[in-house]
Write a protein that holds these residues in place. Structure first.
Motif, mmCIF file in Angstrom:
data_model
loop_
_atom_site.group_PDB
_atom_site.id
_atom_site.type_symbol
_atom_site.label_atom_id
_atom_site.label_comp_id
_atom_site.label_asym_id
_atom_site.label_seq_id
_atom_site.Cartn_x
_atom_site.Cartn_y
_atom_site.Cartn_z
ATOM 1 N N TRP A 17 43.169 23.487 93.471
ATOM 2 C CA TRP A 17 43.864 23.340 92.186
ATOM 3 C C TRP A 17 45.358 23.628 92.301
ATOM 4 N N GLY A 18 45.785 24.294 93.362
ATOM 5 C CA GLY A 18 47.209 24.477 93.599
ATOM 6 C C GLY A 18 47.922 23.194 93.981
ATOM 7 N N LEU A 19 47.158 22.108 94.237
ATOM 8 C CA LEU A 19 47.788 20.815 94.526
ATOM 9 C C LEU A 19 48.652 20.353 93.355
ATOM 10 N N ASP A 20 48.264 20.710 92.137
ATOM 11 C CA ASP A 20 49.085 20.373 90.964
ATOM 12 C C ASP A 20 50.514 20.865 91.142
ATOM 13 N N ALA A 21 50.650 22.115 91.568
ATOM 14 C CA ALA A 21 51.970 22.714 91.741
ATOM 15 C C ALA A 21 52.753 22.005 92.849
ATOM 16 N N LEU A 22 52.074 21.624 93.917
ATOM 17 C CA LEU A 22 52.742 20.905 95.005
ATOM 18 C C LEU A 22 53.234 19.538 94.551
ATOM 19 N N ILE A 23 52.430 18.854 93.751
ATOM 20 C CA ILE A 23 52.832 17.541 93.242
ATOM 21 C C ILE A 23 54.027 17.680 92.314
ATOM 22 N N ARG A 24 54.036 18.723 91.485
ATOM 23 C CA ARG A 24 55.208 18.952 90.618
ATOM 24 C C ARG A 24 56.448 19.232 91.464
ATOM 25 N N LEU A 25 56.275 20.031 92.526
ATOM 26 C CA LEU A 25 57.397 20.351 93.407
ATOM 27 C C LEU A 25 57.993 19.076 94.001
ATOM 28 N N HIS A 26 57.145 18.177 94.480
ATOM 29 C CA HIS A 26 57.623 16.923 95.066
ATOM 30 C C HIS A 26 58.220 16.009 94.001
ATOM 31 N N THR A 27 57.607 15.962 92.824
ATOM 32 C CA THR A 27 58.120 15.118 91.743
ATOM 33 C C THR A 27 59.524 15.549 91.331
ATOM 34 N N GLU A 28 59.720 16.847 91.173
ATOM 35 C CA GLU A 28 61.048 17.354 90.797
ATOM 36 C C GLU A 28 62.070 17.089 91.889
ATOM 37 N N ALA A 29 61.653 17.176 93.151
ATOM 38 C CA ALA A 29 62.578 16.897 94.257
ATOM 39 C C ALA A 29 63.042 15.449 94.219
#
Length: 279
Positions: free
Chosen positions: A72-84
Motif C-alpha cells: 500500500w506504500g506504492l501509492d506514496a511512491l506514485i505520488r512522489l514520481h507524479t510530483e517530480a
C-alpha cells in the motif's frame, strides 16, 4: 551489496524514524538501486528522505507478495514520481517486478481487500511492469527468486483467506510469496518479505538458484509470529544444519521465535535505520 531498512514494525533505539507494521528495504548492488516492498503507508518517503536516499533514482521496485503491509506504500511512491514529473525534477522510470498473482484481489476475515489495491494496468501508467514466476537476475549477483518451491512439511500451513482470479475465487495459498538473494564474498544474503512460502524453503531455493551453500545473512520477515511447536523445531533444526553467519529476523517474527533462533544462530537486532554492507 548495501542494504537499509526503510520500514519495519520498530525503529532502532536512538534513531528517530517512523515505524509501522510493514516492511520496506532499500538495496544497492553495484550501480543498481532496488526497493524491496513499500510498506503500508507513506512513511518510507519520510524515512528515505531523512536517510538521504533518493527513491526517484530507484530502477527496480520488487514486491515480495501482494499483501497490504508490503504494497500500500506504492501509492506514496506514485505520488512522489507524479510530483517530480509536474515539477520537472529528474527521475528514473521504475520497473515493478513481482509474481503474476501479486496484484490480484484478496480478502480475509470480512475485510474486502487485504491485497494490493493497484491493478497492473494502473501501474503500467507509472512505469514498466514485469511479472514472472521464474527467477530473474537483476544484477550479476542479485536475483529475484520467483515462485518458491515449498519443500518442507513442517512449514505447510492452511490457506488464509481468498484470492480472486480470472478463473474464479479460490483459497489463497499466497503462491506469489518470494524473496531476493545476493551472492557476496561471505556467502548468500537472502532478503525476505513475510516468508509465507516458508523461510527454510526460501533459503533452499536461494542456495539452489545461486549455486552457493554458504549463507551470510537472512534479513526480513520469517513468518514466525506464533508458530506451532513442530514448525519452530523444524526451522531450528534447519538453521542448525545450514549455520548462517547471521540472522536479522523482523516484521512478522515474534520475540519467542527470535529467542529460540538465537540458540543456533547469531540473531541480530533489526529495525528502521539499520544499515548493512556485505563484501
Amino acid at each position: 551489496m548495501r542494504l537499509t531498512v526503510l520500514v519495519d514494525n520498530v525503529a532502532l533505539t536512538d534513531r528517530y524514524f517512523l515505524a509501522e507494521p510493514g516492511l520496506s528495504l532499500y538495496l544497492e548492488d553495484g550501480g543498481t538501486r532496488v526497493l524491496f516492498d513499500a510498506g503500508y503507508s507513506d512513511i518510507l518517503i519520510a524515512n528515505a528522505r531523512k536517510m538521504g536516499i533518493d527513491l526517484l533514482r530507484v530502477e527496480d521496485i520488487v514486491l515480495s507478495h501482494g499483501h497490504l503491509d508490503h504494497t500500500w506504500g506504492l501509492d506514496a511512491l506514485i505520488r512522489l514520481h507524479t510530483e517530480a514529473i509536474i515539477e520537472g525534477r529528474e527521475r528514473i522510470e521504475p520497473t515493478f517486478i513481482a509474481h503474476p498473482d501479486a496484484f490480484l484481489t484478496r480478502s480475509r476475515d470480512g475485510i474486502g481487500e487485504i491485497g494490493c489495491h493497484l491493478s497492473v494496468e494502473e501501474l503500467f501508467r507509472h512505469g514498466k511492469v514485469l511479472l514472472t514466476a521464474a527467477p530473474l537476475w537483476l544484477t550479476e549477483n542479485l536475483v529475484f527468486l520467483g515462485e518458491i518451491e515449498r519443500r518442507f512439511e513442517f512449514e505447510q500451513v492452511p490457506p488464509g483467506g481468498y484470492i480472486y482470479t480470472p478463473d474464479g475465487i479460490r483459497d489463497d495459498a499466497i503462491v506469489d510469496d518470494t524473496a531476493l538473494a545476493c551472492r557476496t564474498p561471505e556467502g548468500l544474503v537472502i532478503v525476505t518479505g513475510c516468508s509465507h512460502a516458508g523461510i527454510c524453503s526460501i533459503v533452499e531455493q536461494a542456495r539452489e538458484v545461486c549455486g552457493e551453500d554458504r549463507v551470510a545473512d537472512v534479513i526480513g520477515g520469517f513468518h514466525l509470529e506464533k508458530p506451532q511447536p513442530e514448525q519452530m523445531q523444524g526451522v531450528l533444526d534447519y538453521f542448525s544444519e545450514v549455520q548462517p553467519a547471521a540472522l536479522h529476523p523482523c516484521h512478522c517474527t515474534g520475540l519467542a521465535a527470535k529467542i529460540t533462533l538465537s540458540k543456533v544462530a547469531d540473531v541480530r537486532e533489526t529495525g528502521v535505520g539499520l544499515h548493512l554492507e556485505y563484501g
